[in-house]
Design a protein around this motif. Structure first.
Motif, PDB file in Angstrom:
ATOM      1  N   ARG A   1       0.849  -1.203   0.000  1.00 45.51           N
ATOM      2  CA  ARG A   1       0.000   0.000   0.000  1.00 45.51           C
ATOM      3  C   ARG A   1       0.878   1.245   0.000  1.00 45.51           C
ATOM      4  O   ARG A   1       0.619   2.211   0.713  1.00 45.51           O
ATOM      5  N   ASN A   2       1.924   1.177  -0.768  1.00 46.34           N
ATOM      6  CA  ASN A   2       2.888   2.275  -0.788  1.00 46.34           C
ATOM      7  C   ASN A   2       3.300   2.566  -2.226  1.00 46.34           C
ATOM      8  O   ASN A   2       3.833   1.696  -2.906  1.00 46.34           O
ATOM      9  N   PRO A   3       3.047   3.788  -2.681  1.00 40.68           N
ATOM     10  CA  PRO A   3       3.376   4.097  -4.077  1.00 40.68           C
ATOM     11  C   PRO A   3       4.876   4.189  -4.338  1.00 40.68           C
ATOM     12  O   PRO A   3       5.296   4.329  -5.477  1.00 40.68           O
TER      13      PRO A   3
ATOM     14  N   GLY B   1      -2.198   8.116  -0.236  1.00 43.25           N
ATOM     15  CA  GLY B   1      -3.363   7.476  -0.837  1.00 43.25           C
ATOM     16  C   GLY B   1      -3.959   8.274  -1.981  1.00 43.25           C
ATOM     17  O   GLY B   1      -4.705   7.745  -2.788  1.00 43.25           O
ATOM     18  N   GLN B   2      -3.636   9.565  -2.023  1.00 39.61           N
ATOM     19  CA  GLN B   2      -4.227  10.379  -3.078  1.00 39.61           C
ATOM     20  C   GLN B   2      -3.302  10.511  -4.275  1.00 39.61           C
ATOM     21  O   GLN B   2      -3.588  11.245  -5.202  1.00 39.61           O
TER      22      GLN B   2
END
Lengths: 326, 242
Positions: A69-71, A323-324
């Motif tokens: 969950r990490n860009p 998250g955005q």
């Protein structure tokens, strides 16, 4: 397949024939002497290898960003690429000892795959029992750091200057002088790796809601992790085995794909494979065309593009929450 | 349908809790910080395995169910409202169908309608307010059509209007025959909206029964060490000190 998948597949169909013709010497099938041989024996395997390696790195990047969950996650961070590189470097050392094998073209890829498998095994051994994401990440970083240190050690003890230069050049990553052999080695493993990611796509989607909610939706952390380790091992391990280290592909590609999808990790896997294939194919074509004295190494070219992209990503993150992000 | 914990103990956080819960009602789990409320909820949801004791769903050990079969029946809403990627509202609600492995358009639409989210279907979740996000996450649980809804502090981050709105939705689900189990810090909300209250203290069940009995002033004094009294009429009571 979703819209992004079709877009990148279409672009790939356009780029592939162009890349076959592109090079320091552009090929005109009608007039260039021996065009058929050059295309079939040199350009086509090289292009297909670029597609294969890029597809594996792109899909692995999408899966790892979804899992963590990490860009900013990149499959190279988790020790498997450095493990494979260590294996490859070891082949320069053990080749002469193994005598008959020394001349074998399979020696380096075989050692690299053993290195990747070793890193996978170690990662599974340390992190696999609990399935925790933090332990997985730390174990991966530890393995990456250890493999990097051992690779540097091997280079510093290189038997002669020629061997050292050979090792360092190989580590830079390139698709020069590759043949159908490498395609036959990497393609099935890459496909197997992408299949591993596809199998756990729903679990990656469930992780959008966090670990506890994902488990409540039936996700089993230890099983998800085992498939991911296998997937990254097959894709990244086989990629390093045939092309050396190509950084940043796994980091960049999911960001290019995400805005064209509904942003669920499952929607990114196949389009990221296709976009990764396109990126490496185009990058490799460009390094062939550039009027440099010797061909620019593909790994260096990708890093030159990737590093500013990483910086841009960090600056965007500073403005908004992770998250955005795209 | 019943969900029962039998002598459940876990790592010093729970010390032999026994309770049988029924569907068609709202059950609140209350207690001071560190009493084991969230742990008990996780154990009831099948996310934590107890060291001893069992959790049974309709007489069958919860641990014996395949995770996906369990997920179809137990909807769990964690305390932290995590949404890792900026997906559209309908996509997020659709995640509740993951255990079913179907599109579940009918169920997704029904869940969105129940929580007044239809107009937000295509909106990215980042554009929603905290209250709207809480409704989206509850709709995600509802789209899976679970028999049980287990929510950990679902009202904690919400203002008064959104709290009452969410409680109304949960009451409607209980009236439809679902079991609703909530960890609640706010004793007034538990008193006014729960049919049954379990009070935990240091991992043990300190009280269990209708809200008026389980949250009586003498129980609160014993468990929270605070002297209080209830004022107001049933259904609209407030807790004041002294």
């Amino acid at each position: 397949m979703n819209r992004a998948g079709w877009i990148f597949l279409g672009l790939l169909f356009v780029a592939l024939p162009l890349s076959l013709l592109a090079g320091r010497v552009w090929i005109d099938p009608a007039t260039t002497p021996n065009a058929a041989v050059i295309l079939a024996e040199l350009r086509l395997p090289r292009a297909l290898l670029a597609v294969t390696v890029g597809a594996g790195l792109g899909a692995a990047g999408a899966a790892m960003q979804g899992y963590l969950r990490n860009p900013l996650a990149d499959p190279g961070l988790f020790g498997i690429a450095p493990g494979a590189a260590l294996g490859a470097v070891a082949s320069f050392w053990f080749g002469p000892i193994l005598g008959i094998w020394a001349a074998s073209v399979w020696l380096l890829p075989a050692f690299a795959l053993v290195g990747a498998a070793g890193a996978m095994g170690l990662l599974a051994l340390i992190a696999g029992r609990t399935g925790g994401i933090a332990l997985f990440t730390l174990a991966g970083m530890m393995i990456a750091s250890l493999a990097g240190a051992l690779t540097s050690l091997a280079i510093s003890f290189a038997p002669n200057a020629f061997a050292m230069s050979e090792i360092v050049t190989w580590l830079m990553g390139a698709l020069t002088d590759r043949s159908w052999r490498e395609v036959c080695l990497a393609a099935p493993l890459t496909l197997a790796g992408i299949a591993c990611f596809w199998i756990v796509r729903r679990d990656l989607d469930a992780l959008i809601l966090g670990d506890a909610a994902a488990r409540s939706l039936g996700m089993r952390p230890e099983i998800l992790q085992a498939w991911l380790i296998a997937g990254v091992g097959f894709t990244v391990g086989s990629g390093v085995a045939v092309a050396g280290i190509l950084g940043f592909v796994g980091l960049i590609v999911p960001h290019l794909v995400r805005p064209l999808t509904d942003r669920k990790p499952s929607s990114l896997i196949v389009p990221s494979a296709l976009a990764g294939a396109l990126l490496v194919l185009v990058a490799d074509s460009i390094v062939r065309i550039l009027p440099t004295v010797t061909e620019l190494r593909l790994g260096i070219a990708l890093s030159l593009v990737g590093a500013p992209f990483f910086l841009w990503l960090l600056l965007r993150m500073r403005r908004g929450s992770a998250g955005q992000l795209a | 349908m019943t969900l029962s914990a039998q002598e459940v103990a876990l790592d010093g956080r729970l010390a032999g809790v026994t309770a049988t819960l029924d569907t068609g009602a709202i059950t609140a789990i209350c207690g001071p910080n560190g009493a084991g409320k969230s742990t008990l909820l996780s154990v009831l949801a099948g996310l934590l395995m107890p060291d001893s004791g069992t959790v049974e769903l309709d007489g069958m050990a919860l641990a014996s169910l395949h995770p996906r079969a369990r997920a179809k029946r137990m909807g769990y809403l964690p305390q932290e409202p995590v949404i890792a990627w900026d997906v559209a509202v309908r996509r997020l609600v659709a995640l509740g169908r993951l255990p079913h492995r179907d599109r579940g358009d009918v169920q997704i639409d029904a869940a969105m309608k129940a929580l007044d989210l239809t107009e937000f279907a295509g909106h990215p979740v980042s554009r929603l307010s905290g209250g709207e996000r809480a409704r989206v996450l509850l709709a995600r649980v509802l789209s899976g059509e679970p028999d049980w809804i287990l929510a950990d502090e679902p009202l904690a981050a919400l203002d008064l209007g959104h709290r009452l709105g969410l409680l109304r939705h949960l009451r409607r689900e209980a009236d439809k025959g679902r079991g609703v189990v909530l960890v609640l810090h706010d004793l007034s909300l538990a008193m006014n909206h729960a049919d049954r209250v379990l009070v935990l203290d240091e991992g043990r069940l300190a009280a269990d029964g209708p809200a008026a009995d389980a949250l009586a002033a003498k129980v609160i004094e014993r468990v929270w060490s605070v002297s209080t009294r209830w004022i107001g009429d049933p259904g609209a009571r407030a807790l004041v000190s002294g």
